[in-house]
Design a protein around this motif. Structure first.
Motif, mmCIF file in Angstrom:
data_model
loop_
_atom_site.group_PDB
_atom_site.id
_atom_site.type_symbol
_atom_site.label_atom_id
_atom_site.label_comp_id
_atom_site.label_asym_id
_atom_site.label_seq_id
_atom_site.Cartn_x
_atom_site.Cartn_y
_atom_site.Cartn_z
ATOM 1 N N ARG A 1 48.545 27.630 48.147
ATOM 2 C CA ARG A 1 47.184 27.488 47.622
ATOM 3 C C ARG A 1 46.395 28.794 47.793
ATOM 4 N NH1 ARG A 1 45.828 22.211 46.527
ATOM 5 N NH2 ARG A 1 47.266 20.606 47.333
ATOM 6 N N ARG A 2 47.052 29.895 47.458
ATOM 7 C CA ARG A 2 46.436 31.213 47.598
ATOM 8 C C ARG A 2 46.199 31.885 46.245
ATOM 9 N NH1 ARG A 2 48.024 35.409 49.508
ATOM 10 N NH2 ARG A 2 50.299 35.132 49.552
ATOM 11 N N LEU A 3 46.231 31.127 45.176
ATOM 12 C CA LEU A 3 45.923 31.700 43.872
ATOM 13 C C LEU A 3 44.414 31.898 43.748
ATOM 14 C CD1 LEU A 3 48.333 29.651 41.593
ATOM 15 C CD2 LEU A 3 48.516 32.078 42.169
ATOM 16 N N HIS A 4 44.024 33.030 43.230
ATOM 17 C CA HIS A 4 42.610 33.324 43.028
ATOM 18 C C HIS A 4 42.079 32.490 41.872
ATOM 19 C CE1 HIS A 4 39.001 35.753 42.103
ATOM 20 N NE2 HIS A 4 39.096 36.194 43.340
ATOM 21 N N ARG A 5 40.767 32.267 41.867
ATOM 22 C CA ARG A 5 40.192 31.450 40.780
ATOM 23 C C ARG A 5 40.405 32.093 39.418
ATOM 24 N NH1 ARG A 5 35.542 33.253 38.651
ATOM 25 N NH2 ARG A 5 34.388 34.897 39.734
ATOM 26 N N LEU A 6 40.565 33.439 39.390
ATOM 27 C CA LEU A 6 40.818 34.124 38.125
ATOM 28 C C LEU A 6 42.276 33.971 37.672
ATOM 29 C CD1 LEU A 6 38.796 37.399 38.772
ATOM 30 C CD2 LEU A 6 38.168 35.496 37.262
ATOM 31 N N GLU A 7 43.085 33.313 38.483
ATOM 32 C CA GLU A 7 44.474 33.047 38.124
ATOM 33 C C GLU A 7 44.691 31.575 37.796
ATOM 34 O OE1 GLU A 7 46.885 36.288 40.774
ATOM 35 O OE2 GLU A 7 45.890 34.699 41.902
ATOM 36 N N LEU A 8 43.601 30.852 37.635
ATOM 37 C CA LEU A 8 43.660 29.436 37.296
ATOM 38 C C LEU A 8 43.230 29.226 35.854
ATOM 39 C CD1 LEU A 8 41.986 27.954 40.516
ATOM 40 C CD2 LEU A 8 44.433 28.361 40.090
ATOM 41 N N GLY A 9 43.687 28.116 35.282
ATOM 42 C CA GLY A 9 43.323 27.781 33.917
ATOM 43 C C GLY A 9 41.870 27.355 33.811
ATOM 44 N N PRO A 10 41.429 27.033 32.607
ATOM 45 C CA PRO A 10 40.018 26.676 32.399
ATOM 46 C C PRO A 10 39.642 25.370 33.095
ATOM 47 C CG PRO A 10 41.307 26.259 30.421
ATOM 48 C CD PRO A 10 42.213 26.976 31.368
ATOM 49 N N SER A 11 38.354 25.253 33.385
ATOM 50 C CA SER A 11 37.844 24.008 33.962
ATOM 51 C C SER A 11 37.852 22.925 32.875
ATOM 52 C CB SER A 11 36.428 24.223 34.497
ATOM 53 O OG SER A 11 35.583 24.686 33.463
ATOM 54 N N PRO A 12 37.880 21.649 33.236
ATOM 55 C CA PRO A 12 37.702 21.176 34.606
ATOM 56 C C PRO A 12 38.986 21.098 35.424
ATOM 57 C CG PRO A 12 37.740 19.318 33.106
ATOM 58 C CD PRO A 12 37.879 20.546 32.259
ATOM 59 N N SER A 13 40.150 21.241 34.791
ATOM 60 C CA SER A 13 41.394 21.040 35.536
ATOM 61 C C SER A 13 41.682 22.207 36.484
ATOM 62 C CB SER A 13 42.563 20.848 34.578
ATOM 63 O OG SER A 13 42.699 21.996 33.749
ATOM 64 N N CYS A 14 41.421 23.440 36.040
ATOM 65 C CA CYS A 14 41.643 24.642 36.866
ATOM 66 C C CYS A 14 43.039 24.657 37.480
ATOM 67 C CB CYS A 14 40.581 24.745 37.963
ATOM 68 S SG CYS A 14 38.905 24.948 37.350
ATOM 69 N N GLN A 15 44.031 24.404 36.644
ATOM 70 C CA GLN A 15 45.404 24.383 37.116
ATOM 71 C C GLN A 15 45.970 25.799 37.238
ATOM 72 O OE1 GLN A 15 47.203 21.605 38.092
ATOM 73 N NE2 GLN A 15 45.151 20.693 37.928
ATOM 74 N N PRO A 16 46.889 26.024 38.194
ATOM 75 C CA PRO A 16 47.551 27.330 38.294
ATOM 76 C C PRO A 16 48.208 27.711 36.977
ATOM 77 C CG PRO A 16 48.027 26.001 40.237
ATOM 78 C CD PRO A 16 47.320 25.106 39.268
ATOM 79 N N ASP A 17 47.988 28.957 36.566
ATOM 80 C CA ASP A 17 48.492 29.424 35.280
ATOM 81 C C ASP A 17 49.287 30.702 35.503
ATOM 82 O OD1 ASP A 17 48.930 30.387 32.716
ATOM 83 O OD2 ASP A 17 46.963 29.764 31.970
ATOM 84 N N ALA A 18 50.604 30.605 35.313
ATOM 85 C CA ALA A 18 51.470 31.759 35.551
ATOM 86 C C ALA A 18 51.122 32.919 34.632
ATOM 87 C CB ALA A 18 52.935 31.357 35.365
ATOM 88 N N SER A 19 50.575 32.635 33.447
ATOM 89 C CA SER A 19 50.238 33.711 32.509
ATOM 90 C C SER A 19 48.992 34.479 32.932
ATOM 91 C CB SER A 19 50.034 33.143 31.106
ATOM 92 O OG SER A 19 48.871 32.337 31.043
ATOM 93 N N LEU A 20 48.217 33.931 33.873
ATOM 94 C CA LEU A 20 47.011 34.600 34.371
ATOM 95 C C LEU A 20 47.210 35.213 35.746
ATOM 96 C CD1 LEU A 20 44.254 32.002 33.351
ATOM 97 C CD2 LEU A 20 44.927 34.087 32.137
ATOM 98 N N ALA A 21 48.284 34.856 36.412
ATOM 99 C CA ALA A 21 48.531 35.374 37.760
ATOM 100 C C ALA A 21 48.898 36.853 37.699
ATOM 101 C CB ALA A 21 49.638 34.583 38.434
ATOM 102 N N VAL A 22 48.404 37.604 38.666
ATOM 103 C CA VAL A 22 48.655 39.043 38.747
ATOM 104 C C VAL A 22 49.153 39.366 40.144
ATOM 105 C CG1 VAL A 22 47.710 41.357 38.406
ATOM 106 C CG2 VAL A 22 46.768 39.434 37.119
ATOM 107 N N LYS A 23 50.197 40.140 40.216
ATOM 108 C CA LYS A 23 50.802 40.500 41.498
ATOM 109 C C LYS A 23 49.759 41.085 42.441
ATOM 110 C CE LYS A 23 54.602 43.291 43.413
ATOM 111 N NZ LYS A 23 55.697 44.239 43.059
ATOM 112 N N GLU A 24 49.688 40.549 43.669
ATOM 113 C CA GLU A 24 48.729 41.035 44.635
ATOM 114 C C GLU A 24 49.321 42.194 45.430
ATOM 115 O OE1 GLU A 24 47.715 37.958 47.389
ATOM 116 O OE2 GLU A 24 49.730 37.789 48.223
ATOM 117 N N TYR A 25 48.442 42.972 46.042
ATOM 118 C CA TYR A 25 48.892 44.120 46.832
ATOM 119 C C TYR A 25 49.423 43.655 48.167
ATOM 120 C CZ TYR A 25 48.809 48.420 49.548
ATOM 121 O OH TYR A 25 49.152 49.475 50.343
#
Length: 359
Positions: free
Chosen positions: A39-63
């Motif tokens: 549960r460490r995905l940033h809110r900018l890596e989640l899909g649109p509200s209201p579901s806000c589901q994890p979205d692999a296409s929005l996830a970006v590799k963290e440092y």
């Protein structure tokens, strides 16, 4: 200037020992699955509200800082240059029309840009010509964000860390320019003069930065961008602040962002110069004129600046007196100078600005 990175980086490693990235997306699948479970995905890596589901296409590799004894990353954990370029473009697009906490969004993008540079480094691509469009776009965001957030408290924006990242990006980009010229018989990238000028403005007053720019090939050194940056640099060194602020006020948006960190010091030095030059019993200097000269937001902001520096404000004028200028100003007076930067960008999206300015 502290933090100016002049170190060289060697790319002479044995190609057979270098990792070649094969990750097709902005975030390796293994990292996405791990952070999703944690549960460490940033809110900018989640899909649109209201579901806000994890979205692999929005996830970006963290440092993630490389640790001693840790095995090198696998090819599928490293992104090749085309994917890194797409990643930076995605990160730039997050600024356009975005809602929410700007400092939080900046922290997210800055962290992901560090990961982009790390992927380049692990593949020994940081100083290669293929890194130029990636690093240029990263610098567009870093300069923009630094200007937007410079007045934020340290708890929300780490200015020291941000400056380190800008300097490291400039150092890598300038090495890549040199590599590209070596391969192209001295022909510079079309965008190089623009970013060399940004480098000089960001390092205003630095003898090392000035020397490096003066040693550029003549074709770059005589470009309009660098000629203007040099004129601003010389005006600052000569303490000709009327000329300095006149030239600086004419800069476009991104060069203004690069110069913005130096405005507080330049204004203080200007007030110190005026305190000597206009020091007389009955001499008064109009605040409206001072505001125009120092690229401030008006007479009231000029009055606040003068009072913060210990100068006497009388009606709509300031009385300059030798010895009355304070040696320092409290941190709560950052003088963000909105007229100097804000408004120059217009309605242009940050991604569009980057695409127009970069290789």
């Amino acid at each position: 200037m502290g933090g100016l990175d002049l170190a060289e980086e060697s790319d002479d490693a044995d190609p057979s020992t270098l990792a070649v990235g094969t990750c097709p997306g902005m975030c390796p699948a293994s990292e996405f699955d791990r952070r999703k479970c944690q549960r460490r995905l940033h809110r900018l890596e989640l899909g649109p509200s209201p579901s806000c589901q994890p979205d692999a296409s929005l996830a970006v590799k963290e440092y993630s800082r490389p640790a001693a004894g840790k095995p090198p990353p696998r090819p599928e954990e490293l992104r090749p240059p085309p994917v890194l370029l797409d990643t930076v473009r995605h990160l730039l697009s997050l600024d356009d029309g975005a809602k929410g906490d700007e400092a939080e969004r900046c922290a997210f993008v800055t962290d992901r840009l560090r990961a982009v540079r790390l992927d380049l480094t692990l593949q020994r691509l940081t100083s290669r010509p293929c890194a130029i469009p990636i690093l240029e776009r990263a610098l567009v965001f870093l300069l923009h964000a630094g200007s937007r957030l410079h007045a934020q408290p340290d708890s929300r924006f780490d200015a020291h860390l941000h400056r380190e990242q800008v300097q490291e990006s400039f150092a890598a980009l300038r090495r890549a320019y040199r590599q590209g010229q070596a391969k192209d018989q001295g022909v510079a990238a079309a965008s190089e003069p623009r970013f060399q000028a940004l480098f000089l403005l960001y390092n205003l007053g630095s003898p090392a930065a000035l020397g490096q720019v003066l040693h550029l090939p003549k074709g770059s050194r005589t470009s309009p961008d660098i000629v203007l940056a040099l004129a601003i640099h010389w005006a600052f060194l000569e303490r000709n602040f009327a000329r300095f602020f006149r030239l600086a006020s004419a800069l476009p948006y991104l060069p203004s962002c690069a110069l913005q960190p130096h405005l507080v010091a330049a204004r203080r030095q200007a007030l110190a110069t005026f305190s000597h030059g206009f020091s007389a019993r009955n001499c008064r200097y109009p605040l409206a004129r001072l505001a125009r000269m120092l690229a401030l937001g008006g007479a009231e902001e000029a009055a606040q600046l003068c009072r913060a520096h210990g100068l006497t404000v009388v009606d709509d004028s300031v009385a300059f007196q030798k010895g009355s200028l304070k040696d320092s100003v409290a941190p709560e007076h950052p003088w963000p100078s909105c007229p100097f930067v804000e408004g120059k960008r217009g309605q242009e999206a940050l991604l569009d600005l980057a695409e127009r300015l970069c290789s």
